[in-house]
Structure formats: structure tokens, C-alpha cells
Design a protein around this motif. Structure first.
Motif, PDB file in Angstrom:
ATOM      1  N   THR A 173      39.863  47.986  45.838  1.00 53.48           N
ATOM      2  CA  THR A 173      40.515  49.256  45.945  1.00 53.48           C
ATOM      3  C   THR A 173      39.673  50.473  46.631  1.00 53.48           C
ATOM      4  OG1 THR A 173      39.506  50.231  43.647  1.00 53.48           O
ATOM      5  CG2 THR A 173      41.485  48.489  43.666  1.00 53.48           C
TER       6      THR A 173
ATOM      7  N   GLU B  46      44.319  46.722  41.408  1.00 59.58           N
ATOM      8  CA  GLU B  46      43.889  47.554  40.375  1.00 59.58           C
ATOM      9  C   GLU B  46      43.100  47.169  39.602  1.00 59.58           C
ATOM     10  OE1 GLU B  46      47.214  49.377  38.655  1.00 59.58           O
ATOM     11  OE2 GLU B  46      48.330  47.432  38.224  1.00 59.58           O
ATOM     12  N   GLU B  47      42.244  47.854  38.558  1.00 58.51           N
ATOM     13  CA  GLU B  47      41.696  47.238  37.673  1.00 58.51           C
ATOM     14  C   GLU B  47      42.695  47.054  36.439  1.00 58.51           C
ATOM     15  OE1 GLU B  47      38.363  49.220  34.102  1.00 58.51           O
ATOM     16  OE2 GLU B  47      38.568  50.061  36.180  1.00 58.51           O
ATOM     17  N   ASN B  48      42.121  45.778  35.921  1.00 61.77           N
ATOM     18  CA  ASN B  48      43.278  45.373  34.783  1.00 61.77           C
ATOM     19  C   ASN B  48      42.785  45.950  33.523  1.00 61.77           C
ATOM     20  OD1 ASN B  48      44.862  43.580  33.097  1.00 61.77           O
ATOM     21  ND2 ASN B  48      44.200  41.749  34.136  1.00 61.77           N
TER      22      ASN B  48
ATOM     23  N   GLN C  90      41.859  39.603  46.340  1.00 58.67           N
ATOM     24  CA  GLN C  90      42.402  40.978  46.530  1.00 58.67           C
ATOM     25  C   GLN C  90      42.464  41.871  47.851  1.00 58.67           C
ATOM     26  OE1 GLN C  90      39.465  42.209  43.477  1.00 58.67           O
ATOM     27  NE2 GLN C  90      40.203  40.666  41.974  1.00 58.67           N
TER      28      GLN C  90
ATOM     29  N   ARG D  22      45.634  43.394  49.605  1.00 60.16           N
ATOM     30  CA  ARG D  22      45.711  44.690  50.106  1.00 60.16           C
ATOM     31  C   ARG D  22      45.867  44.838  51.542  1.00 60.16           C
ATOM     32  NH1 ARG D  22      40.445  49.340  49.824  1.00 60.16           N
ATOM     33  NH2 ARG D  22      41.440  50.565  51.563  1.00 60.16           N
TER      34      ARG D  22
ATOM     35  N   SER E 221      34.953  46.464  44.640  1.00 61.16           N
ATOM     36  CA  SER E 221      36.428  46.478  44.146  1.00 61.16           C
ATOM     37  C   SER E 221      37.214  46.542  45.583  1.00 61.16           C
ATOM     38  CB  SER E 221      36.436  47.747  43.404  1.00 61.16           C
ATOM     39  OG  SER E 221      38.166  47.844  43.182  1.00 61.16           O
TER      40      SER E 221
ATOM     41  N   SER F 280      48.184  43.190  41.268  1.00 63.99           N
ATOM     42  CA  SER F 280      49.381  43.592  40.498  1.00 63.99           C
ATOM     43  C   SER F 280      50.738  43.632  40.979  1.00 63.99           C
ATOM     44  CB  SER F 280      49.122  45.004  39.774  1.00 63.99           C
ATOM     45  OG  SER F 280      49.030  45.914  40.723  1.00 63.99           O
TER      46      SER F 280
ATOM     47  N   LYS G  21      49.386  45.996  45.800  1.00 65.86           N
ATOM     48  CA  LYS G  21      48.540  46.870  45.089  1.00 65.86           C
ATOM     49  C   LYS G  21      47.490  46.189  44.491  1.00 65.86           C
ATOM     50  CE  LYS G  21      49.028  50.410  41.329  1.00 65.86           C
ATOM     51  NZ  LYS G  21      49.695  51.300  40.647  1.00 65.86           N
TER      52      LYS G  21
ATOM     53  N   ASP H  90      39.288  43.535  38.502  1.00 65.63           N
ATOM     54  CA  ASP H  90      40.416  43.883  39.128  1.00 65.63           C
ATOM     55  C   ASP H  90      41.448  42.601  39.396  1.00 65.63           C
ATOM     56  OD1 ASP H  90      39.121  46.320  39.358  1.00 65.63           O
ATOM     57  OD2 ASP H  90      38.572  45.877  41.412  1.00 65.63           O
TER      58      ASP H  90
END
Length: 318
Positions: A91, A135-137, A124, A128, A89, A178, A133, A175
Motif C-alpha cells: 500500500t 489494506e491492513e487486515n 498484493q 494493486r 506493505s 480486499s 485495493k 495486509d
């Protein structure tokens, strides 16, 4: 006969695919070069246009945390960096994740003629790196061939006609990005398309000028504020995508039906994709997608201009 024009791509490998994929197809050090080479073969070129060869070198940014040499970047030896997909991920505050995001941002700031391309996780982590941002969907997985509705800028930059406003691309992600990243050095990031599950499906960042030279052409990665003029450009001018510094896709243009089905089998064993969700994903995996077309778009971004008809339409080998 002159030597082929070499386009150099540093492939930042952010994962190893599941074992069934590696055993049948190969890892990302095989999949991505094959994808780009097959896309190159599909580009029709005029006899007067330069021959092109791709020089792709993989870097293990996870276990070895290795990257292109700073001096090589500065001297224009790399035209682009491409960040692969990953099961990790974007994130997470893992050391390699953080270092990769920092490298992407620093490359954009210090070596602006080096194009930046990201696929899935790459999309992604680039978002970042530029302050968006990830994030997990909450809507869950997006899987297999998916229809992405392109906006006008997406149609223009990705070479879709106004009546072909749908991009079809293989997907394997939970992910998502967003929010669109904030502006970078006065230029706004552009979202090119959306689906009902993930509203940001591709990102683009333009240069201030139409088509700056490649780093290898300029022999430096420093920004030069003039448009390129070279023998590879068609008479109708450079493709719109030549104006891009950054291009990302949430989907996987490099994936085909076999790869997606192998990944789905692993996710089923792990209990992540089962039941109706699995049936739907398997039924969509075999649908036609635009992987090769999007490969050509990436190559267009790097200066591989396709031959065009008198009306300006791109000619392709299929």
C-alpha cells in the motif's frame, strides 16, 4: 540426446528475510530457487517427455530497482516473472513500490506471453497493479499453516480433487487484498479460495485460449492466439493451470516450518506476535502443508506437465 527444455524465471526480489532466516536458510535468492527445484524433482515425467531445467535470475527491485531488459522480454527470453514476499506493505507510495506495480502492469500489457506469479507481498502488489485495493487486515495477522477453502475454480486450476477442497499453506501476513481486481483486456480475475480472515487467498487471470506457448518457445513475448501443442503435454491434454496468465498466492508455498518459526521469533522480539497468538502460530507451524504441491502447480503453469495415469490422475515422486 536433446538438450533440456529451459524455463526462464525472472525473480523480482522485494525484500531480504530477517537475519536469523538468512543465517540458517539463506535469503530469497536461495529460498525461491530451492523451492522451485525441489518442486521440479517431485514431478514424475514420462520417458518421452522433455527434460526440464530452470533458469532463475534474481533482480533487486528495492535498492537497485533493477528489472529484466525490455529487449530480452520482447525477444521471449523470459517465460515468467515471480514477485517474492516482503515485509514492506504494497500500500505504500515508495518509489520502488510504485515502479514495481508499473512494471507488472506494463509487462502484462506489452509482453502477454510472460506469465506473472506473485507470493504474499507479490500477490498484493500484483492486485494493486491491476487496480484492486490492498489494506491492513482489521482481523490481524494470519500465521503458519492455514486451511484455505478452495472454490470449484480453485480446485480445478490448483489440481485439487473435489473431495480435497482445502489448500494448506504457510502464512505470514497482516495486509491483504480486499477486492478482486477489475477485468483486464476483457478477462475477469478469479478468486480461488478464502479463509475467515482473508477472503481473497489466490488470484488467477486466464488467457483467452487454453494454453498459449511460453515466450521462449514462441521466441517472442507477443500474444499468439493459438493453443500450444508440444511434446511435453500429456495425452490427456494440458493441465487447466496452463490457461493462466497470472497466478498469485497470499500464503507462502516456499516457506517451511523452520523458516516460519524463525520469522515468528523475530516478530515476538518486535512485540508483534505474543501470548496466545504466538502459541497458536507455533503449534500450527509444524502442521503439514501443500508447498511442494503448489510448486508443481506453478511449474505446470510454465509447461512442466506431470505424467498421468490412465484415469488422468497426476503421478508424483514423493
Amino acid at each position: 540426446m536433446s538438450a533440456p527444455k529451459a524455463i526462464s524465471i525472472a525473480l523480482l526480489v522485494a525484500d531480504t528475510p530477517p537475519r536469523p532466516v538468512v543465517e540458517k536458510v539463506g535469503d530469497y535468492k536461495v529460498i525461491y530457487p530451492n523451492f522451485l527445484e525441489s518442486s521440479l524433482e517431485s514431478v514424475a515425467r514420462h520417458a518421452w517427455q522433455e527434460k526440464v531445467e530452470l533458469q532463475i535470475r534474481p533482480y533487486d527491485v528495492v535498492d537497485k530497482m533493477e528489472y529484466p531488459d525490455e529487449g530480452q522480454l520482447r525477444d521471449g527470453l523470459w517465460d515468467a516473472i515471480m514477485i517474492t514476499g516482503s515485509a514492506s506493505s504494497a500500500t505504500q507510495e515508495l518509489a520502488w513500490n510504485v515502479k514495481l506495480a508499473e512494471f507488472i502492469r506494463r509487462t502484462a500489457e506489452d509482453h502477454p506471453l510472460v506469465r506473472i506469479i506473485g507470493i504474499c507481498y507479490g500477490h498484493q502488489i500484483i492486485a494493486r497493479a491491476f487496480g484492486a485495493k490492498v489494506e491492513e487486515n482489521e482481523k490481524g495477522w494470519e500465521l503458519s499453516t492455514t486451511e484455505v477453502e478452495l472454490n470449484e475454480e480453485g480446485q480445478e486450476l490448483l489440481n485439487y480433487k473435489p473431495d480435497e477442497g482445502i489448500m494448506r499453506i504457510q502464512q505470514v501476513h497482516k495486509d491483504h487484498v480486499s477486492q478482486v481486481p477489475p477485468s483486464f483486456q476483457g478477462e475477469d480475475f478469479i478468486n480461488l479460495g478464502s479463509t475467515g480472515k482473508s477472503p481473497i487467498q489466490a488470484l488467477a487471470l486466464r488467457y483467452p485460449t487454453e494454453a498459449p506457448p511460453l515466450a521462449s518457445t514462441a521466441s517472442t513475448s507477443a500474444y499468439m492466439a493459438f493453443d500450444i501443442s508440444d511434446s511435453g503435454t500429456s495425452s490427456s491434454g494440458p493441465s487447466p493451470v496452463r490457461s493462466l496468465h497470472v497466478l498469485t498466492f497470499q500464503g507462502h508455498p516456499e516457506f517451511n516450518q523452520e523458516i516460519v518459526e524463525l520469522i515468528l521469533s523475530v516478530k515476538t522480539e518486535m512485540g508483534q506476535v505474543t501470548g496466545e497468538k504466538l502459541e497458536e502460530a507455533l503449534s500450527k507451524a509444524s502442521l503439514a502443508h501443500d508447498g511442494t504441491k503448489l510448486g508443481r502447480v506453478i511449474l505446470n503453469m510454465l509447461g512442466v506437465e506431470a505424467a498421468r495415469t490412465e484415469s488422468g490422475d497426476e503421478m508424483i515422486n514423493v
